[in-house]
Design a protein around this motif. Structure first.
Motif: not given
Length: 338
Positions: A3-4, A59-63, A321-325, A332-337
């Motif tokens: 994300f950074d 998601h960022f790139r396509t939008n 990416e959606i799970e990370s968001i 639930d930081m375990y989802l953030v990959k």
């Protein structure tokens, strides 16, 4: 997903877009439409498609690709030839907003047009909340993808694309319209009620794209080559731009399948238009026409559109990416990959 890294890319991309639009406004205010405008703006027009590649997230790139490489680029192309909606006489903020966002200038003299503020009715908010709930429920079903019939999965993907575009573009447009006091462009108009391909593509599906392709491709080609050629040319340009959008999704070289999808629809839409003008011997009932139009769009999407979009594990990466968001906001930081 980092994300950074994505957030650090946002101001860089925004700064380049602002500088590019500012330069385009300056050039267009001093040079007449046509080649005198187009030539000095070619560097800017060539730069815009590369900006989304600064993002690593699908998601960022396509939008960014949709807003910058399609909408903004085509609006600047129209500006080169003195066609709306951009005009160098507009205030800078209005010019920048029109160039980069799905908004338009308010038309208060036309009672049929509603501003973004009027659209924030209880009915609209309720509809949006229902769509958001359906989208969330849809995402939760992807965990059962391996147990699904392939066609059921593709039907889910149809709803995924429709709901995500409705929520993303509608929210972005309303926020921009509310903040800037401008009208937001409509996104969709109940495409599941389409009674023909002309109705689906021209009046119901992704109306922002229709609104930008009509003055930039359809009208110029129709004036010199007729309606059928204009329809096919518009679909070819749309197919080329979709190939670019799919490259942003998959990062794989285009294989021409999406372009073939739009060429097929362009030919069928042109034939349909000819029949509507000359074929007086039979008209299908509206309900039959609606079923036929929706079935044709769905079947050809299963055949050509979705397979091209799912190459390279794009769906799996997008779901991660959606799970990370979700994990970022729920803790639930375990989802953030990465």
């Amino acid at each position: 997903m980092d994300f950074d890294l994505e957030l650090r890319a946002v101001p860089k991309v925004a700064a380049v877009v602002i500088l590019s639009v500012t330069y385009a406004r300056f050039i267009s205010s001093h040079l007449r439409p046509g080649l005198p405008r187009l030539l000095p703006l070619l560097p800017v027009l060539s730069l815009l498609p590369f900006l989304p590649m600064l993002f690593t997230s699908i998601h960022f790139r396509t939008n960014a690709g949709f807003f910058i490489s399609w909408l903004c680029l085509f609006k600047l192309l129209l500006l080169c030839f003195g066609r709306g909606p951009l005009d160098p006489s507009l205030p800078f903020i209005s010019f920048l907003s029109l160039a980069s966002l799905p908004v338009k200038l308010p038309t208060t003299n036309d009672p049929k047009n509603q501003s973004s503020f009027h659209s924030l009715s209880p009915k609209y908010l309720l509809t949006t909340a229902i769509k958001a709930a359906l989208f969330a429920g849809l995402l939760s079903l992807y965990r059962f993808r391996d147990q699904m019939h392939p066609y059921l999965f593709l039907v889910m993907l149809c709803f995924h694309i429709y709901l995500s575009l409705e929520l993303l573009l509608g929210t972005a447009a309303i926020l921009a319209g509310a903040i800037l006091g401008m009208e937001f462009e409509p996104q969709f108009n109940k495409p599941y009620f389409s009674s023909s391909l002309c109705d689906f593509w021209g009046r119901r599906w992704n109306l922002m794209v229709s609104a930008i392709l009509r003055p930039s491709v359809y009208i110029p080609v129709r004036s010199c080559m007729g309606r059928a050629a204009a329809v096919i040319a518009t679909f070819i340009v749309s197919g080329i731009m979709h190939e670019l959008m799919f490259y942003y999704i998959t990062l794989l070289p285009p294989n021409g399948v999406v372009l073939l999808f739009f060429i097929l629809h362009g030919i069928c839409t042109a034939v349909e238009g000819w029949y509507a003008q000359h074929g007086n011997w039979w008209r299908p009932p509206k309900i039959l026409a609606t079923v036929g139009a929706v079935a044709f769009v769905t079947y050809t999407s299963f055949w050509l559109f979705f397979p091209a979009m799912l190459r390279g594990g794009a769906l799996e990466n997008g779901m991660m990416e959606i799970e990370s968001i979700i994990g970022l906001f729920t803790g639930d930081m375990y989802l953030v990959k990465d």
